[in-house]
Design a protein around this motif. Structure first.
Motif, PDB file in Angstrom:
ATOM      1  N   LEU A  81       1.004  -1.304   0.296  1.00 58.72           N
ATOM      2  CA  LEU A  81      -0.087   0.095   0.397  1.00 58.72           C
ATOM      3  C   LEU A  81       0.832   1.452   0.522  1.00 58.72           C
ATOM      4  O   LEU A  81       1.715   1.635   1.070  1.00 58.72           O
ATOM      5  N   GLN A  82       1.114   1.764  -1.367  1.00 61.10           N
ATOM      6  CA  GLN A  82       2.023   2.907  -1.195  1.00 61.10           C
ATOM      7  C   GLN A  82       1.148   3.885  -1.034  1.00 61.10           C
ATOM      8  O   GLN A  82      -0.841   4.502  -1.463  1.00 61.10           O
ATOM      9  N   MET A  83       1.104   5.262   0.259  1.00 57.48           N
ATOM     10  CA  MET A  83       0.409   5.763   0.460  1.00 57.48           C
ATOM     11  C   MET A  83       0.967   7.747  -0.081  1.00 57.48           C
ATOM     12  O   MET A  83       2.096   7.466   0.517  1.00 57.48           O
ATOM     13  N   SER A  84       0.679   8.108  -0.153  1.00 58.46           N
ATOM     14  CA  SER A  84       1.446   9.563  -0.556  1.00 58.46           C
ATOM     15  C   SER A  84       0.281  10.912  -0.301  1.00 58.46           C
ATOM     16  O   SER A  84      -1.164  10.898  -0.443  1.00 58.46           O
ATOM     17  N   SER A  85       1.192  11.614   0.541  1.00 51.88           N
ATOM     18  CA  SER A  85       0.392  13.711   0.585  1.00 51.88           C
ATOM     19  C   SER A  85      -0.619  12.966   0.898  1.00 51.88           C
ATOM     20  O   SER A  85      -1.563  13.991   1.405  1.00 51.88           O
ATOM     21  N   LEU A  86      -0.103  12.636   2.713  1.00 53.23           N
ATOM     22  CA  LEU A  86      -0.741  11.986   4.089  1.00 53.23           C
ATOM     23  C   LEU A  86      -1.080  13.163   4.440  1.00 53.23           C
ATOM     24  O   LEU A  86      -0.353  13.996   4.625  1.00 53.23           O
ATOM     25  N   LYS A  87      -2.550  12.973   5.353  1.00 55.53           N
ATOM     26  CA  LYS A  87      -2.439  14.350   6.031  1.00 55.53           C
ATOM     27  C   LYS A  87      -2.619  13.127   7.340  1.00 55.53           C
ATOM     28  O   LYS A  87      -3.372  12.145   7.977  1.00 55.53           O
ATOM     29  N   PRO A  88      -3.283  13.602   8.412  1.00 62.21           N
ATOM     30  CA  PRO A  88      -2.973  13.621   9.960  1.00 62.21           C
ATOM     31  C   PRO A  88      -4.282  12.957  10.452  1.00 62.21           C
ATOM     32  O   PRO A  88      -3.841  11.889  11.115  1.00 62.21           O
ATOM     33  N   GLU A  89      -5.270  13.020   9.466  1.00 61.82           N
ATOM     34  CA  GLU A  89      -6.546  12.077  10.014  1.00 61.82           C
ATOM     35  C   GLU A  89      -5.834  10.435   9.032  1.00 61.82           C
ATOM     36  O   GLU A  89      -7.091  10.063   9.315  1.00 61.82           O
ATOM     37  N   ASP A  90      -5.178  10.476   8.424  1.00 62.28           N
ATOM     38  CA  ASP A  90      -4.566   9.004   7.627  1.00 62.28           C
ATOM     39  C   ASP A  90      -3.917   7.858   8.669  1.00 62.28           C
ATOM     40  O   ASP A  90      -3.604   6.909   9.258  1.00 62.28           O
ATOM     41  N   GLN A 114      -1.932  -8.437  11.606  1.00 66.05           N
ATOM     42  CA  GLN A 114      -1.343  -7.543  13.570  1.00 66.05           C
ATOM     43  C   GLN A 114      -1.228  -6.242  13.401  1.00 66.05           C
ATOM     44  O   GLN A 114      -1.622  -5.557  14.523  1.00 66.05           O
ATOM     45  N   GLY A 115      -1.307  -5.676  12.666  1.00 59.29           N
ATOM     46  CA  GLY A 115      -1.433  -3.835  11.947  1.00 59.29           C
ATOM     47  C   GLY A 115       0.162  -4.083  12.264  1.00 59.29           C
ATOM     48  O   GLY A 115       1.008  -4.165  12.871  1.00 59.29           O
ATOM     49  N   THR A 116      -0.037  -2.175  11.876  1.00 65.82           N
ATOM     50  CA  THR A 116       0.963  -1.722  11.590  1.00 65.82           C
ATOM     51  C   THR A 116       0.538   0.156  12.065  1.00 65.82           C
ATOM     52  O   THR A 116      -0.259   0.383  11.197  1.00 65.82           O
ATOM     53  N   GLN A 117       1.696   0.977  12.756  1.00 70.64           N
ATOM     54  CA  GLN A 117       0.755   1.907  13.107  1.00 70.64           C
ATOM     55  C   GLN A 117       1.564   2.969  12.109  1.00 70.64           C
ATOM     56  O   GLN A 117       2.794   3.090  11.809  1.00 70.64           O
ATOM     57  N   VAL A 118       0.408   3.887  11.957  1.00 74.05           N
ATOM     58  CA  VAL A 118       1.180   4.948  10.620  1.00 74.05           C
ATOM     59  C   VAL A 118       0.982   6.149  11.577  1.00 74.05           C
ATOM     60  O   VAL A 118      -0.656   6.394  12.322  1.00 74.05           O
ATOM     61  N   THR A 119       1.861   7.514  11.756  1.00 74.95           N
ATOM     62  CA  THR A 119       0.831   8.057  12.501  1.00 74.95           C
ATOM     63  C   THR A 119       1.930   9.360  11.598  1.00 74.95           C
ATOM     64  O   THR A 119       2.545  10.107  11.436  1.00 74.95           O
ATOM     65  N   VAL A 120       1.052  10.392  11.781  1.00 72.02           N
ATOM     66  CA  VAL A 120       0.852  11.755  10.101  1.00 72.02           C
ATOM     67  C   VAL A 120       0.795  12.699  11.764  1.00 72.02           C
ATOM     68  O   VAL A 120      -0.230  12.772  11.844  1.00 72.02           O
ATOM     69  N   SER A 121       1.958  13.367  11.563  1.00 69.91           N
ATOM     70  CA  SER A 121       2.767  14.904  11.601  1.00 69.91           C
ATOM     71  C   SER A 121       1.764  15.911  11.521  1.00 69.91           C
ATOM     72  O   SER A 121       2.398  15.696  10.076  1.00 69.91           O
TER      73      SER A 121
END
Length: 122
Positions: A81-90, A114-121
């Motif tokens: 899953l390639q994610m770009s233009s990430l936003k805090p709400e992601d 098990q999941g992986t954490q994504v944090t967008v500041s």
């Protein structure tokens, strides 16, 4: 039986990019559709994207379309899953799931990572 392991999460600034990987066990991985879902604190699990077993068909949540790209390499038993233009709400825990049905609903998938954490500041 399919076992899934996600990786690639982390902390990224708004506007940045991340690529998540979902590595699967099993010789028949190409039989399975794979979906990505995410869950933010206090919110329900949300559909992100799905890809058919062959990789021919993909589907995206409207809010992610154009920013996220799902792909797979069946020779490596991996979905990306390639994610770009990430936003805090992601910001969320991202899960991959495998099932015999190419679907938008979590209930259609039989196997989960098990999941992986994504944090967008911001």
């Amino acid at each position: 039986q399919v076992q899934l392991v996600e990786s690639g999460g982390g902390l990224v600034q708004a506007g940045g990019s991340l690529r998540l990987s979902c590595a699967a066990s099993g010789r028949t991985f190409s039989r399975y559709a794979v979906g990505w879902f995410r869950q933010a604190p206090g919110k329900e699990r949300e559909f992100v994207a799905a890809i058919s077993g062959s990789g021919t068909n993909t589907y995206y949540s409207h809010s992610m379309k154009g920013r996220f790209t799902i792909s797979r390499d069946n020779a490596l038993n991996t979905v990306y899953l390639q994610m770009s233009s990430l936003k805090p709400e992601d910001t969320a825990v991202y899960y991959c799931a495998a099932g015999e049905t190419y679907a938008l609903f979590a209930s259609e998938y039989d196997y989960w990572g098990q999941g992986t954490q994504v944090t967008v500041s911001s």
